[in-house]
Design a protein around this motif. Structure first.
Motif, mmCIF file in Angstrom:
data_model
loop_
_atom_site.group_PDB
_atom_site.id
_atom_site.type_symbol
_atom_site.label_atom_id
_atom_site.label_comp_id
_atom_site.label_asym_id
_atom_site.label_seq_id
_atom_site.Cartn_x
_atom_site.Cartn_y
_atom_site.Cartn_z
ATOM 1 N N ARG A 161 -27.026 48.089 10.895
ATOM 2 C CA ARG A 161 -25.848 48.906 11.183
ATOM 3 C C ARG A 161 -25.493 49.783 9.984
ATOM 4 O O ARG A 161 -25.165 50.966 10.143
ATOM 5 C CB ARG A 161 -24.669 48.000 11.555
ATOM 6 C CG ARG A 161 -24.869 47.229 12.859
ATOM 7 C CD ARG A 161 -23.865 46.109 13.009
ATOM 8 N NE ARG A 161 -24.020 45.090 11.969
ATOM 9 C CZ ARG A 161 -23.330 43.946 11.937
ATOM 10 N NH1 ARG A 161 -22.436 43.689 12.882
ATOM 11 N NH2 ARG A 161 -23.532 43.070 10.973
ATOM 12 N N ILE A 162 -25.581 49.223 8.781
ATOM 13 C CA ILE A 162 -25.268 49.993 7.580
ATOM 14 C C ILE A 162 -26.360 51.021 7.311
ATOM 15 O O ILE A 162 -26.087 52.145 6.877
ATOM 16 C CB ILE A 162 -25.088 49.062 6.370
ATOM 17 C CG1 ILE A 162 -23.970 48.052 6.646
ATOM 18 C CG2 ILE A 162 -24.779 49.864 5.114
ATOM 19 C CD1 ILE A 162 -22.630 48.680 6.992
ATOM 20 N N ALA A 222 -28.012 52.593 9.559
ATOM 21 C CA ALA A 222 -27.752 53.694 10.487
ATOM 22 C C ALA A 222 -26.610 54.574 9.981
ATOM 23 O O ALA A 222 -26.644 55.805 10.122
ATOM 24 C CB ALA A 222 -27.418 53.139 11.867
ATOM 25 N N VAL A 223 -25.605 53.959 9.377
ATOM 26 C CA VAL A 223 -24.488 54.727 8.815
ATOM 27 C C VAL A 223 -24.975 55.614 7.677
ATOM 28 O O VAL A 223 -24.629 56.799 7.594
ATOM 29 C CB VAL A 223 -23.369 53.782 8.326
ATOM 30 C CG1 VAL A 223 -22.298 54.566 7.568
ATOM 31 C CG2 VAL A 223 -22.747 53.044 9.498
ATOM 32 N N ASP A 260 -28.885 45.242 6.538
ATOM 33 C CA ASP A 260 -28.151 45.304 7.796
ATOM 34 C C ASP A 260 -28.453 46.626 8.503
ATOM 35 O O ASP A 260 -28.204 47.706 7.959
ATOM 36 C CB ASP A 260 -26.646 45.180 7.526
ATOM 37 C CG ASP A 260 -25.859 44.944 8.798
ATOM 38 O OD1 ASP A 260 -25.796 45.875 9.622
ATOM 39 O OD2 ASP A 260 -25.302 43.843 8.960
ATOM 40 N N ARG A 286 -18.134 51.511 16.173
ATOM 41 C CA ARG A 286 -19.503 51.681 16.651
ATOM 42 C C ARG A 286 -20.366 50.471 16.300
ATOM 43 O O ARG A 286 -21.321 50.144 17.018
ATOM 44 C CB ARG A 286 -20.098 52.950 16.030
ATOM 45 C CG ARG A 286 -21.411 53.393 16.637
ATOM 46 C CD ARG A 286 -21.943 54.632 15.930
ATOM 47 N NE ARG A 286 -20.973 55.724 15.920
ATOM 48 C CZ ARG A 286 -21.178 56.892 15.306
ATOM 49 N NH1 ARG A 286 -22.314 57.097 14.640
ATOM 50 N NH2 ARG A 286 -20.259 57.835 15.343
ATOM 51 N N SER A 287 -20.026 49.801 15.206
ATOM 52 C CA SER A 287 -20.804 48.649 14.745
ATOM 53 C C SER A 287 -20.252 47.320 15.243
ATOM 54 O O SER A 287 -20.745 46.257 14.858
ATOM 55 C CB SER A 287 -20.836 48.631 13.208
ATOM 56 O OG SER A 287 -21.333 49.843 12.684
ATOM 57 N N ASN A 288 -19.195 47.393 16.083
ATOM 58 C CA ASN A 288 -18.548 46.179 16.593
ATOM 59 C C ASN A 288 -18.030 45.295 15.462
ATOM 60 O O ASN A 288 -18.194 44.070 15.467
ATOM 61 C CB ASN A 288 -19.511 45.379 17.487
ATOM 62 C CG ASN A 288 -19.852 46.116 18.769
ATOM 63 O OD1 ASN A 288 -18.980 46.723 19.390
ATOM 64 N ND2 ASN A 288 -21.123 46.082 19.151
ATOM 65 N N LEU A 289 -17.422 45.944 14.475
ATOM 66 C CA LEU A 289 -16.841 45.240 13.340
ATOM 67 C C LEU A 289 -15.398 45.685 13.165
ATOM 68 O O LEU A 289 -15.022 46.791 13.563
ATOM 69 C CB LEU A 289 -17.612 45.558 12.048
ATOM 70 C CG LEU A 289 -19.082 45.132 11.964
ATOM 71 C CD1 LEU A 289 -19.734 45.771 10.748
ATOM 72 C CD2 LEU A 289 -19.192 43.617 11.891
ATOM 73 N N PHE A 316 -16.973 54.232 12.411
ATOM 74 C CA PHE A 316 -18.230 53.502 12.232
ATOM 75 C C PHE A 316 -18.032 52.011 12.483
ATOM 76 O O PHE A 316 -18.938 51.334 12.980
ATOM 77 C CB PHE A 316 -18.782 53.734 10.826
ATOM 78 C CG PHE A 316 -19.547 55.012 10.674
ATOM 79 C CD1 PHE A 316 -20.677 55.256 11.440
ATOM 80 C CD2 PHE A 316 -19.150 55.974 9.759
ATOM 81 C CE1 PHE A 316 -21.397 56.437 11.306
ATOM 82 C CE2 PHE A 316 -19.856 57.153 9.615
ATOM 83 C CZ PHE A 316 -20.980 57.391 10.391
ATOM 84 N N ALA A 317 -16.870 51.494 12.130
ATOM 85 C CA ALA A 317 -16.598 50.076 12.375
ATOM 86 C C ALA A 317 -16.614 49.784 13.874
ATOM 87 O O ALA A 317 -17.217 48.795 14.321
ATOM 88 C CB ALA A 317 -15.251 49.693 11.768
ATOM 89 N N PHE A 364 -16.221 46.041 8.003
ATOM 90 C CA PHE A 364 -17.189 47.121 7.811
ATOM 91 C C PHE A 364 -17.158 47.624 6.368
ATOM 92 O O PHE A 364 -18.206 47.812 5.739
ATOM 93 C CB PHE A 364 -16.893 48.274 8.767
ATOM 94 C CG PHE A 364 -17.687 49.517 8.466
ATOM 95 C CD1 PHE A 364 -19.014 49.620 8.849
ATOM 96 C CD2 PHE A 364 -17.108 50.573 7.762
ATOM 97 C CE1 PHE A 364 -19.760 50.757 8.549
ATOM 98 C CE2 PHE A 364 -17.842 51.713 7.463
ATOM 99 C CZ PHE A 364 -19.170 51.803 7.856
#
Length: 273
Positions: free
Chosen positions: A166-167, A169-170, A164, A190-193, A187-188, A198
């Motif tokens: 998004r993960i 990038a985290v 993923d 920012r990730s639209n979660l 982070f959630a 998240f």
């Protein structure tokens, strides 16, 4: 993890004892079988009996962890078959999570209660108290560095296998700036979660909880600053995202068994390891 296994092999060559690393419950930590289980001739002979194999399994999965949690310091453990191993408990957040073991061996006064295994028992290396104290000091002093290398290898592996974006990038953000005031909630968003989604996805992708990963990255950076700089502990604490020097000290002791000051004295840049 190959680098860590090579270090364990070198320690075995140096001490003349197998060195293994496993979870406190007896399961593996991601290393090969020879670094997870005792595979010497004596242990293999004892485990060839189904009844004795069951006793060995109970020793590995229950008795060792219980004794480690009670002692909270290196100790010698003698199994039901008379063999002894040196146990270095590894704590995390105040709980014994893993065990570093050196063995198995026998002492001059020990004996095996199973006559059919006496020859294999006699073939075990014999170690005296002075030698074992030296081995204990060596292994205990290397534990912080071994854990740092292991955690770094795990995170690197997670980074290679994370699917993923998004993960991924985290993870890059945590490694690049561990001192930032990161939160799962931020982070959630920012990730639209959702935050719960998240947290679940992060654990699924990396094998670590978000809080554990952040704490390990902050402690990794703290170890680097302690060994490579002369910065005061108060500055290191703030640079690594801890509230203050006391917060750093508590987290550091739980992770390594050493205070930051003791770690710097032992592994600082003036040392040559």
């Amino acid at each position: 993890m190959q680098e860590i296994e090579a270090i364990l092999d070198n320690l075995a060559d140096l001490t003349g004892l197998m060195v293994i690393w496993k979870e406190a419950n007896g399961s593996g930590c991601g290393f090969s079988a020879r670094h997870t289980f005792h595979l010497c001739g004596f242990c293999n002979a004892v485990k060839s009996s189904p009844e004795l194999l069951q006793r060995c399994s109970r020793n590995d999965s229950q008795l060792l962890a219980r004794e480690a949690g009670q002692r909270r310091a290196p100790f010698l453990h003698r199994c039901h078959a008379g063999a002894t191993e040196l146990v270095i408990p590894l704590f995390e957040n105040g709980r014994c999570r893993e065990l570093l073991l050196a063995g198995v061996f026998r002492s001059a006064e020990s004996n095996c209660p199973y006559p059919e295994q006496e020859a294999a028992f006699t073939a075990l290396p014999c170690r005296n108290a002075d030698t074992l104290r030296t081995v204990e000091r060596l292994l205990a002093s290397l534990v912080p560095l071994l854990r740092e290398r292991r955690d770094r290898a795990r995170l690197a592996e997670a980074g290679r296998t994370v699917r993923d974006a998004r993960i991924a990038a985290v993870l890059a953000a945590l490694r690049g700036n561990p001192g930032e005031k990161f939160t799962a909630a931020a982070f959630a968003r920012r990730s639209n979660l959702s935050e719960s989604r998240f947290i679940h996805l992060f654990k699924q992708e990396t094998g670590l909880s978000f809080s554990d990963c952040l704490r390990r990255e902050r402690l990794r950076e703290a170890r680097r600053l302690l060994t490579e700089t002369d910065l005061p502990l108060s500055q290191i604490a703030l640079a690594c995202g801890f509230h203050d020097q006391s917060h750093l000290g508590n987290a550091f002791r739980q992770e390594t068994g050493l205070t930051p000051r003791a770690f710097r004295r032992r592994f600082g840049r003036e040392k040559n390891f």
